[in-house]
Write a protein that holds these residues in place. Structure first.
Motif, PDB file in Angstrom:
ATOM      1  N   ALA A  75       1.616   1.154  -4.272  1.00 18.71           N
ATOM      2  CA  ALA A  75       2.851   1.756  -4.754  1.00 18.71           C
ATOM      3  C   ALA A  75       3.855   0.623  -4.934  1.00 18.71           C
ATOM      4  N   THR A  85       3.597   5.025  -8.128  1.00 18.77           N
ATOM      5  CA  THR A  85       2.308   4.937  -7.441  1.00 18.77           C
ATOM      6  C   THR A  85       1.278   4.392  -8.426  1.00 18.77           C
ATOM      7  N   ASN A  86       0.312   3.673  -7.916  1.00 10.85           N
ATOM      8  CA  ASN A  86      -0.745   3.054  -8.720  1.00 10.85           C
ATOM      9  C   ASN A  86      -0.168   2.293  -9.915  1.00 10.85           C
ATOM     10  N   LEU A  95       5.102   4.902   2.206  1.00  6.71           N
ATOM     11  CA  LEU A  95       5.450   6.309   2.394  1.00  6.71           C
ATOM     12  C   LEU A  95       5.390   6.786   3.843  1.00  6.71           C
ATOM     13  N   SER A 112      -4.420   2.903  -2.021  1.00  4.88           N
ATOM     14  CA  SER A 112      -3.858   2.660  -3.343  1.00  4.88           C
ATOM     15  C   SER A 112      -2.474   2.046  -3.187  1.00  4.88           C
ATOM     16  N   SER A 151       0.849  -1.187   0.000  1.00  8.90           N
ATOM     17  CA  SER A 151       0.000   0.000   0.000  1.00  8.90           C
ATOM     18  C   SER A 151       0.890   1.244   0.000  1.00  8.90           C
ATOM     19  N   LYS A 152       0.395   2.283  -0.638  1.00 12.29           N
ATOM     20  CA  LYS A 152       1.157   3.523  -0.731  1.00 12.29           C
ATOM     21  C   LYS A 152       1.426   4.096   0.659  1.00 12.29           C
TER      22      LYS A 152
END
Length: 101
Positions: free
Chosen positions: A66, A44-45, A15, A64, A10-11
């Motif tokens: 990554a 990302t995505n 991050l 979303s 997951s982003k």
């Protein structure tokens, strides 16, 4: 044809929860100091998830996605050991952005 290797999560995990920015910054400095061309990307995505039919594995992730993609398989294996809660994989393509050839 290139062999691309990746970690995906997951982003927010990459991050916020993990120091991925610091890891990639250190890796960039290492490459520059050794006159090595950058062979990794933070995306990302990532659309290659759909192409590789991996989306079902990530349906439970509310955020979303990554990915870190690299030509260096050892770097990806090291990332998996370093940050643990990621999925790793690989694909072959002429370009990182054209996956169906």
């Amino acid at each position: 044809m290139h062999n691309y290797h990746f970690v995906v999560a997951s982003k927010s995990f990459l991050l916020v929860q993990e120091p991925i920015e610091e890891i990639l910054r250190e890796r960039t400095y290492y490459y520059k100091d050794n006159n090595k061309e950058i062979d990794f990307w933070f995306i990302t995505n990532p659309s290659f998830i759909d192409v590789l039919e991996l989306k079902n594995e990530f349906l439970s992730i509310p955020d979303s996605l990554a990915a870190i993609v690299s030509l260096d398989q050892q770097f990806i294996k090291w990332l998996k050991l370093r940050i643990s809660f990621v999925h790793i994989g690989s694909f072959k393509s002429k370009s990182l952005f054209i996956l169906n050839e």
